[in-house]
Design a protein around this motif. Structure first.
Motif, PDB file in Angstrom:
ATOM      1  N   VAL A 172       0.993  -1.054   0.064  1.00  0.00           N
ATOM      2  CA  VAL A 172      -0.045   0.071  -0.023  1.00  0.00           C
ATOM      3  C   VAL A 172       0.839   1.448   0.146  1.00  0.00           C
ATOM      4  O   VAL A 172       2.022   1.402   0.898  1.00  0.00           O
ATOM      5  N   GLY A 173       0.578   2.274  -0.830  1.00  0.00           N
ATOM      6  CA  GLY A 173       1.345   3.391  -0.578  1.00  0.00           C
ATOM      7  C   GLY A 173       0.774   4.332  -1.846  1.00  0.00           C
ATOM      8  O   GLY A 173      -0.295   4.188  -2.298  1.00  0.00           O
ATOM      9  N   LYS A 174       1.533   5.222  -2.213  1.00  0.00           N
ATOM     10  CA  LYS A 174       1.054   6.123  -3.287  1.00  0.00           C
ATOM     11  C   LYS A 174       2.231   6.519  -4.380  1.00  0.00           C
ATOM     12  O   LYS A 174       3.526   6.224  -4.219  1.00  0.00           O
ATOM     13  N   SER A 175       2.025   7.029  -5.305  1.00  0.00           N
ATOM     14  CA  SER A 175       2.900   7.477  -6.364  1.00  0.00           C
ATOM     15  C   SER A 175       2.750   8.978  -6.508  1.00  0.00           C
ATOM     16  O   SER A 175       2.012   9.528  -6.046  1.00  0.00           O
ATOM     17  N   GLY A 176       3.804   9.444  -7.435  1.00  0.00           N
ATOM     18  CA  GLY A 176       3.615  11.082  -7.467  1.00  0.00           C
ATOM     19  C   GLY A 176       4.696  11.463  -8.459  1.00  0.00           C
ATOM     20  O   GLY A 176       4.859  10.660  -9.381  1.00  0.00           O
ATOM     21  N   ARG A 177       5.276  12.816  -8.484  1.00  0.00           N
ATOM     22  CA  ARG A 177       5.870  13.336  -9.566  1.00  0.00           C
ATOM     23  C   ARG A 177       7.166  13.859  -8.806  1.00  0.00           C
ATOM     24  O   ARG A 177       7.117  14.119  -7.802  1.00  0.00           O
ATOM     25  N   THR A 178       8.169  13.734  -9.725  1.00  0.00           N
ATOM     26  CA  THR A 178       9.427  14.022  -9.172  1.00  0.00           C
ATOM     27  C   THR A 178      10.340  14.509 -10.341  1.00  0.00           C
ATOM     28  O   THR A 178      10.060  14.569 -11.393  1.00  0.00           O
ATOM     29  N   TYR A 179      11.372  15.476 -10.022  1.00  0.00           N
ATOM     30  CA  TYR A 179      12.481  15.908 -10.958  1.00  0.00           C
ATOM     31  C   TYR A 179      13.587  15.217 -11.029  1.00  0.00           C
ATOM     32  O   TYR A 179      13.992  15.023  -9.846  1.00  0.00           O
ATOM     33  N   VAL A 180      13.916  14.806 -12.157  1.00  0.00           N
ATOM     34  CA  VAL A 180      15.191  14.233 -12.413  1.00  0.00           C
ATOM     35  C   VAL A 180      16.182  14.528 -13.458  1.00  0.00           C
ATOM     36  O   VAL A 180      15.677  15.650 -14.349  1.00  0.00           O
ATOM     37  N   VAL A 181      17.472  14.325 -13.278  1.00  0.00           N
ATOM     38  CA  VAL A 181      18.392  14.816 -14.356  1.00  0.00           C
ATOM     39  C   VAL A 181      18.790  13.718 -15.106  1.00  0.00           C
ATOM     40  O   VAL A 181      19.211  12.593 -14.375  1.00  0.00           O
ATOM     41  N   CYS A 182      18.751  13.733 -16.535  1.00  0.00           N
ATOM     42  CA  CYS A 182      19.278  12.606 -17.142  1.00  0.00           C
ATOM     43  C   CYS A 182      20.653  12.462 -17.279  1.00  0.00           C
ATOM     44  O   CYS A 182      21.434  13.324 -17.344  1.00  0.00           O
ATOM     45  N   PRO A 183      21.421  11.224 -16.746  1.00  0.00           N
ATOM     46  CA  PRO A 183      22.711  10.796 -16.287  1.00  0.00           C
ATOM     47  C   PRO A 183      23.343  10.908 -17.735  1.00  0.00           C
ATOM     48  O   PRO A 183      24.589  10.791 -17.659  1.00  0.00           O
ATOM     49  N   LEU A 184      22.717  11.067 -19.003  1.00  0.00           N
ATOM     50  CA  LEU A 184      23.400  10.803 -20.044  1.00  0.00           C
ATOM     51  C   LEU A 184      23.586  12.164 -20.930  1.00  0.00           C
ATOM     52  O   LEU A 184      24.763  12.405 -21.346  1.00  0.00           O
ATOM     53  N   CYS A 185      22.422  13.018 -20.678  1.00  0.00           N
ATOM     54  CA  CYS A 185      22.437  14.091 -21.719  1.00  0.00           C
ATOM     55  C   CYS A 185      22.140  15.476 -20.720  1.00  0.00           C
ATOM     56  O   CYS A 185      22.514  16.419 -21.201  1.00  0.00           O
ATOM     57  N   HIS A 219      19.586  16.552 -19.524  1.00  0.00           N
ATOM     58  CA  HIS A 219      18.359  17.099 -19.620  1.00  0.00           C
ATOM     59  C   HIS A 219      17.465  17.032 -18.240  1.00  0.00           C
ATOM     60  O   HIS A 219      17.513  15.852 -17.481  1.00  0.00           O
ATOM     61  N   ALA A 220      16.779  17.969 -17.528  1.00  0.00           N
ATOM     62  CA  ALA A 220      16.021  17.839 -16.475  1.00  0.00           C
ATOM     63  C   ALA A 220      14.642  17.949 -16.607  1.00  0.00           C
ATOM     64  O   ALA A 220      14.114  18.684 -17.758  1.00  0.00           O
ATOM     65  N   PHE A 221      14.050  16.914 -16.117  1.00  0.00           N
ATOM     66  CA  PHE A 221      12.686  16.910 -16.719  1.00  0.00           C
ATOM     67  C   PHE A 221      11.643  16.153 -15.565  1.00  0.00           C
ATOM     68  O   PHE A 221      12.290  15.627 -14.369  1.00  0.00           O
ATOM     69  N   GLY A 222      10.486  16.562 -15.447  1.00  0.00           N
ATOM     70  CA  GLY A 222       9.402  15.866 -14.417  1.00  0.00           C
ATOM     71  C   GLY A 222       9.113  14.433 -14.735  1.00  0.00           C
ATOM     72  O   GLY A 222       8.839  14.407 -15.927  1.00  0.00           O
ATOM     73  N   THR A 223       9.095  13.560 -13.836  1.00  0.00           N
ATOM     74  CA  THR A 223       8.506  12.206 -14.212  1.00  0.00           C
ATOM     75  C   THR A 223       7.679  11.547 -13.056  1.00  0.00           C
ATOM     76  O   THR A 223       7.730  12.237 -11.824  1.00  0.00           O
ATOM     77  N   ALA A 224       6.753  10.733 -13.452  1.00  0.00           N
ATOM     78  CA  ALA A 224       5.981   9.941 -12.612  1.00  0.00           C
ATOM     79  C   ALA A 224       7.104   8.804 -11.611  1.00  0.00           C
ATOM     80  O   ALA A 224       7.596   8.337 -12.523  1.00  0.00           O
ATOM     81  N   TYR A 225       6.793   8.723 -10.625  1.00  0.00           N
ATOM     82  CA  TYR A 225       7.643   7.560 -10.053  1.00  0.00           C
ATOM     83  C   TYR A 225       6.480   6.382  -9.541  1.00  0.00           C
ATOM     84  O   TYR A 225       5.344   6.892  -9.063  1.00  0.00           O
ATOM     85  N   ALA A 226       6.722   5.335  -9.242  1.00  0.00           N
ATOM     86  CA  ALA A 226       5.728   4.344  -9.202  1.00  0.00           C
ATOM     87  C   ALA A 226       5.534   4.113  -7.463  1.00  0.00           C
ATOM     88  O   ALA A 226       4.225   3.870  -7.140  1.00  0.00           O
ATOM     89  N   GLY A 227       6.507   4.525  -6.877  1.00  0.00           N
ATOM     90  CA  GLY A 227       6.429   4.386  -5.456  1.00  0.00           C
ATOM     91  C   GLY A 227       5.921   2.787  -5.137  1.00  0.00           C
ATOM     92  O   GLY A 227       6.348   1.931  -5.774  1.00  0.00           O
ATOM     93  N   THR A 228       5.090   2.574  -3.915  1.00  0.00           N
ATOM     94  CA  THR A 228       4.401   1.302  -3.801  1.00  0.00           C
ATOM     95  C   THR A 228       3.068   1.266  -4.239  1.00  0.00           C
ATOM     96  O   THR A 228       2.467   2.390  -4.415  1.00  0.00           O
ATOM     97  N   TYR A 229       2.352   0.049  -4.477  1.00  0.00           N
ATOM     98  CA  TYR A 229       1.098   0.280  -4.918  1.00  0.00           C
ATOM     99  C   TYR A 229       0.477  -1.096  -4.579  1.00  0.00           C
ATOM    100  O   TYR A 229       0.940  -2.064  -4.057  1.00  0.00           O
ATOM    101  N   VAL A 230      -0.909  -0.920  -4.644  1.00  0.00           N
ATOM    102  CA  VAL A 230      -1.680  -2.141  -4.110  1.00  0.00           C
ATOM    103  C   VAL A 230      -1.849  -3.379  -5.050  1.00  0.00           C
ATOM    104  O   VAL A 230      -1.998  -2.893  -6.428  1.00  0.00           O
ATOM    105  N   THR A 231      -1.425  -4.531  -4.843  1.00  0.00           N
ATOM    106  CA  THR A 231      -1.795  -5.721  -5.693  1.00  0.00           C
ATOM    107  C   THR A 231      -2.451  -6.550  -5.246  1.00  0.00           C
ATOM    108  O   THR A 231      -2.727  -6.780  -4.118  1.00  0.00           O
ATOM    109  N   ILE A 232      -3.578  -7.316  -6.275  1.00  0.00           N
ATOM    110  CA  ILE A 232      -4.458  -8.143  -5.657  1.00  0.00           C
ATOM    111  C   ILE A 232      -4.041  -9.552  -6.418  1.00  0.00           C
ATOM    112  O   ILE A 232      -4.923 -10.176  -7.125  1.00  0.00           O
ATOM    113  N   GLY A 233      -2.701 -10.210  -6.027  1.00  0.00           N
ATOM    114  CA  GLY A 233      -2.430 -11.348  -6.571  1.00  0.00           C
ATOM    115  C   GLY A 233      -1.701 -11.138  -7.784  1.00  0.00           C
ATOM    116  O   GLY A 233      -1.437  -9.878  -8.322  1.00  0.00           O
TER     117      GLY A 233
END
Ligand SMILES: [Zn+2]
Length: 224
Positions: free
Chosen positions: A3-16, A18-32
């Motif tokens: 159980v948990g939540k996801s959200g958005r975060t800012y990251v910097v690309c380690p290759l080029c 570029h800084a951008f906003g992205t969704a992260y998965a965090g934890t989530y509910v599964t039912i099998g």
């Protein structure tokens, strides 16, 4: 169940860089899980696809992608050069970069993973997750494409990686299950037998033994 939540975060690309906003998965509910271990997530299939998709991050500028947090990555000069070249030349990225289909991040992470010398087991896992996203998004031909790629990586992993214990059993089982899903029922049955041998009745993987029994029965019916 997680159980948990996801959200958005800012990251910097380690290759080029570029800084951008992205969704992260965090934890989530599964039912099998489904028989190929795809998590069942409440809500619409496309919601579930998005959750799985968020387990990789892809740079919108250069297509560098990885399952790890970008700020934890430290690429060597040689890795950077090789990854850049591979991403530029990759055929699927050339065609699909603009359309951004849901599986693209996993494909890009596989391309980058090869240049980062990932073991076959890990490359197979990226392809397996891509096939889950395709199934939830009803992208049938691509689901099979990624199942076949995952299958090849897992077969190589069984030959070359030194897998032991649970990882060996699960990988062997997945080779069976992916074969079954690709229509190779007899092949699947052989691999289920192999998988069963690796568990050796270990109570910690009793769930896998049950799954092997159930899927073997299914494959026998399908092969008949
Ligand atoms: Zn980038």
């Amino acid at each position: 169940m997680q159980v948990g939540k996801s959200g958005r975060t800012y990251v910097v690309c380690p290759l080029c860089g570029h800084a951008f906003g992205t969704a992260y998965a965090g934890t989530y509910v599964t039912i099998g899980r489904e028989a190929d271990l795809c998590p069942k997530i409440p809500g619409r299939p496309s919601d579930g696809a998005r959750v799985i998709q968020n387990s990789v991050t892809m740079c919108p500028a250069c297509s560098f992608a990885a399952g790890e947090p970008f700020d934890e990555l430290d690429l060597t000069f040689d890795e950077r050069y090789c990854i850049e070249e591979r991403l530029k030349e990759d055929g699927l990225l050339k065609v699909f970069r603009k359309g951004q289909p849901p599986w693209l991040g996993f494909h890009a992470a596989e391309v980058c993973g090869k240049e980062r010398s990932f073991k076959s087991r890990r490359l197979g896992d990226l392809c397996l997750r891509a096939s889950w996203v395709c199934r939830k998004e009803k992208e049938r031909p691509f689901e099979s494409t990624f199942q076949l790629r995952a299958l090849r990586h897992f077969m190589r992993a069984l030959q070359e990686d030194t897998l032991v214990g649970r990882e060996l059993s699960v990988t062997t089982y997945l080779v069976g299950e992916l074969n079954r899903r690709l229509g190779n029922h007899r092949e699947a049955l052989n691999w289920y037998v192999n998988a069963h041998r690796t568990t050796g009745g270990d109570p910690r993987v009793a769930w896998l033994d049950r799954l092997i029994d159930r899927q073997s029965k299914l494959a026998r019916e399908q092969a008949a």
